[in-house]
Design an enzyme around this catalytic site. Structure first.
Site, PDB file in Angstrom:
ATOM      1  N   LYS A  86      47.227 100.240  40.483  1.00 38.95           N
ATOM      2  CA  LYS A  86      47.424 100.230  41.934  1.00 38.95           C
ATOM      3  C   LYS A  86      47.695  98.798  42.378  1.00 38.95           C
ATOM      4  O   LYS A  86      46.780  98.002  42.556  1.00 38.95           O
ATOM      5  CB  LYS A  86      46.207 100.781  42.691  1.00 38.95           C
ATOM      6  CG  LYS A  86      46.577 101.114  44.132  1.00 38.95           C
ATOM      7  CD  LYS A  86      45.495 100.835  45.152  1.00 38.95           C
ATOM      8  CE  LYS A  86      45.436  99.422  45.630  1.00 38.95           C
ATOM      9  NZ  LYS A  86      46.583  98.950  46.440  1.00 38.95           N
ATOM     10  N   GLU A 133      37.539  90.399  38.671  1.00 40.36           N
ATOM     11  CA  GLU A 133      38.026  89.014  38.828  1.00 40.36           C
ATOM     12  C   GLU A 133      38.095  88.781  40.328  1.00 40.36           C
ATOM     13  O   GLU A 133      39.023  89.247  40.997  1.00 40.36           O
ATOM     14  CB  GLU A 133      39.418  88.861  38.202  1.00 40.36           C
ATOM     15  CG  GLU A 133      39.463  89.077  36.697  1.00 40.36           C
ATOM     16  CD  GLU A 133      38.931  87.887  35.917  1.00 40.36           C
ATOM     17  OE1 GLU A 133      38.671  86.831  36.511  1.00 40.36           O
ATOM     18  OE2 GLU A 133      38.766  88.029  34.695  1.00 40.36           O
ATOM     19  N   CYS A 168      43.071  82.171  43.356  1.00 42.97           N
ATOM     20  CA  CYS A 168      41.611  82.213  43.274  1.00 42.97           C
ATOM     21  C   CYS A 168      41.041  80.961  42.618  1.00 42.97           C
ATOM     22  O   CYS A 168      39.874  80.657  42.766  1.00 42.97           O
ATOM     23  CB  CYS A 168      41.197  83.440  42.477  1.00 42.97           C
ATOM     24  SG  CYS A 168      42.054  83.507  40.912  1.00 42.97           S
ATOM     25  N   GLU A 205      36.645  80.589  50.767  1.00 48.76           N
ATOM     26  CA  GLU A 205      38.013  80.343  50.300  1.00 48.76           C
ATOM     27  C   GLU A 205      38.955  80.282  51.490  1.00 48.76           C
ATOM     28  O   GLU A 205      39.071  81.271  52.226  1.00 48.76           O
ATOM     29  CB  GLU A 205      38.436  81.572  49.501  1.00 48.76           C
ATOM     30  CG  GLU A 205      38.427  81.471  48.043  1.00 48.76           C
ATOM     31  CD  GLU A 205      38.943  82.767  47.422  1.00 48.76           C
ATOM     32  OE1 GLU A 205      38.662  83.869  47.929  1.00 48.76           O
ATOM     33  OE2 GLU A 205      39.620  82.659  46.405  1.00 48.76           O
TER      34      GLU A 205
END
Ligand code: NAP
Length: 493
Positions: A187, A262, A296, A393
């Site tokens: 997906k 992750e 990331c 982040e």
């Protein structure tokens, strides 16, 4: 180049696939609903793709389940050859795949082609690893016994991936899964499904049998829930935000699936007084501004020792000023747009919060004059730990500089977060480089280097940045079960 002209060329090359892939058949959503894929640099519609949900996902799972027996029973050499052929096709179409990535994700074309090379490298690496799934023989504790360990594929895998690396985040999962004998339902993000579909088309051309690799996209929670609810799906592998990762981990408990996650990072980049200034500027620039800050492992906090702070801030800001912003198809551009308007609003709110709490804008600090979702490459000085910029982040082209005095203080600032994915340090002191590396609570550490990802090394986080590793020989373990076999009565003649 105009979006329309490019899509026409990609279409005639057979790489503009706009349907899902279920059991080897290109498929629309069963209710005919579609979603638009937009070019973030221009806002133009690139294509319409199906908005699928639970029903299509269940059919994709059944196809993957049906294909599992024959795929997992191929020899390792046969599976390896299929993967190698897929790798060759990905590389021979790297220009077109790169164009697709730039069209739907926005990163500069050169960087996009770099992603194709990086993404394809996982297929090549795991084509080779397919032949190295060794078991074990254990010395027996009883004389008439022989003890063996077999490694077998987990089964059907649900792979959910984000938009920031539309190809590499898929191949890093699908490469080892297929190499081990698993089959997959992918997906991709609804923002960047076209690269995934083109890669799936090339997998079919490579002779990977129908049902081994399926792609559904659309209503993310519906698709996610179908994958979680199915007892035929034995593993969920996810790359994306920590919030969604936690939901999936919770949902996987219902059928006790294996999970690899992750998730998000909050990477510290520590620059010590004894660092080589040029190396530190070059490395932190690469670690911060790759993909316009939307990775990331992007440096999220530049933690700079007081003796080098001013010199570093000046040299770094000069380097950032030279970064050319624009449409990823324009020559010389190294900073593309952000993925969408809400990404820009998030960056704006983080910068505003920092300014209101006393941080200083050294460069940029606002939307770019190009409009759309372009944001100026930005450097913010005097960032403190209470500011959101240092806690979450930012996922954009904003480099916050924080000041520190001692090594202990730097380590404490770096580890003061729930995230634990990547960290970077710049120092010329070899003892310090070891000491600090060992003290950092992170899954990856770059020493005097800002670009550290490679298919041959294990990638993954600790703390709330995730579970499991991707890439390298360790990446295979995520898709294998150990089976202990005890052979008894072995002394009979
Ligand atoms: P996201 O919102 O978590 O989305 C990731 C994927 O999950 C997308 O395919 C998304 O679908 C899907 N999704 C969203 N809600 C879902 C649900 N309820 N059930 C099932 N699937 C669901 O993350 P993102 O904004 O795309 O990506 C950015 C994040 O990914 C950042 O935090 C970044 O650090 C992290 N990331 C981590 C790594 C790593 O290796 N650790 C690598 C890259 C990115 P839709 O997009 O279709 O909604």
């Amino acid at each position: 180049m105009k979006t329309e002209g490019l899509t026409a060329r990609l279409n005639s090359a057979g790489l503009l696939r706009t349907q899902g892939l279920i059991g080897g058949k290109w498929t629309d959503a069963y209710d005919g609903k579609t979603i638009q894929v937009l070019n973030p640099a221009t806002g133009e519609v690139v294509a319409d793709v199906p908005c699928m949900g639970g029903k299509e996902t269940n059919d994709a799972i059944s196809s993957a389940h049906d294909a599992f027996y024959s795929w997992s029973n191929l020899t390792c050499t046969e599976r390896s050859k299929h993967l190698r052929t897929w790798y060759n096709l990905l590389i021979s179409h790297k220009e077109e795949l790169g164009q697709l990535i730039t069209l739907e994700q926005g990163k500069p074309l050169k960087e996009a082609i770099g992603e194709v090379n990086y993404g394809a490298s996982f297929i090549e690496f795991f084509a080779e690893e397919a032949k190295r799934v060794y078991g074990d023989i254990i010395p027996a504790t009883l004389g008439d016994r022989r003890l063996l360990v077999l490694k077998q594929p987990v089964g059907v895998v649900g792979a959910i991936t984000p938009w920031n690396f539309p190809l590499a985040m898929i191949t890093r999962k699908v490469g080892p899964a297929l190499a081990c004998g698993c089959t997959v339902v992918i997906k991709p993000s609804e923002l960047t499904p076209l690269t995934a579909l083109a890669a799936a088309e090339l997998a079919l051309q490579a002779g990977i049998p129908p049902g081994v690799l399926n792609v559904v996209m659309g209503n993310a929670p519906d698709i996610g829930n179908a994958l979680l609810a199915s007892s035929q799906v034995r593993k969920i592998t996810f790359t994306g935000s920590t919030a969604v990762g936690k939901k999936l981990m919770e949902g996987a408990a219902g059928t006790v699936k294996r999970v690899s996650l992750e998730l998000g990072g909050n990477a510290p980049c520590i620059i010590f007084d004894d660092a080589d200034l040029d190396v530190a500027v070059k490395g932190s620039l690469a670690a911060k501004f790759r993909n316009s800050g939307q990775t990331c492992v992007c440096a999220n906090r530049l933690i700079v020792q007081e003796g080098i702070y001013d010199k570093f801030a000046e040299a770094f800001s000069k380097a950032v000023q030279n970064l050319q912003v624009g449409d990823g198809f324009s020559e010389g551009v190294v900073q593309g747009p952000l993925i969408n308007e809400s990404a820009v609003q998030k960056v704006e709110s983080f910068v505003q919060d920092a300014i209101s709490k006393g941080a200083k804008v050294l460069l940029g600090g606002k939307r770019h004059s190009l409009g759309m979702t372009f944001y100026e490459p930005t450097v913010i000085g005097d960032v403190k730990s209470e500011m959101i910029l240092s806690r979450e982040e930012v996922f954009g082209p904003v480099a916050p500089l924080m000041r520190f005095k001692t090594e202990e203080e730097a380590i404490s600032i770096a580890n003061n977060t729930n995230a634990g994915l990547a960290a970077y340090i710049f120092t010329n002191n070899i003892q310090r480089s070891w000491r600090v590396t060992e003290a950092l609570e992170y899954g990856l550490v770059g020493v005097n280097e800002g670009l550290i990802s490679t298919e041959v090394a294990p990638f993954g986080g600790v703390k709330q940045s995730g579970i499991g590793r991707e890439g390298s020989k360790y990446g295979m373990d995520e898709y294998l079960e150990l089976k202990y076999v005890c052979l008894g009565d072995m002394n009979r003649k």
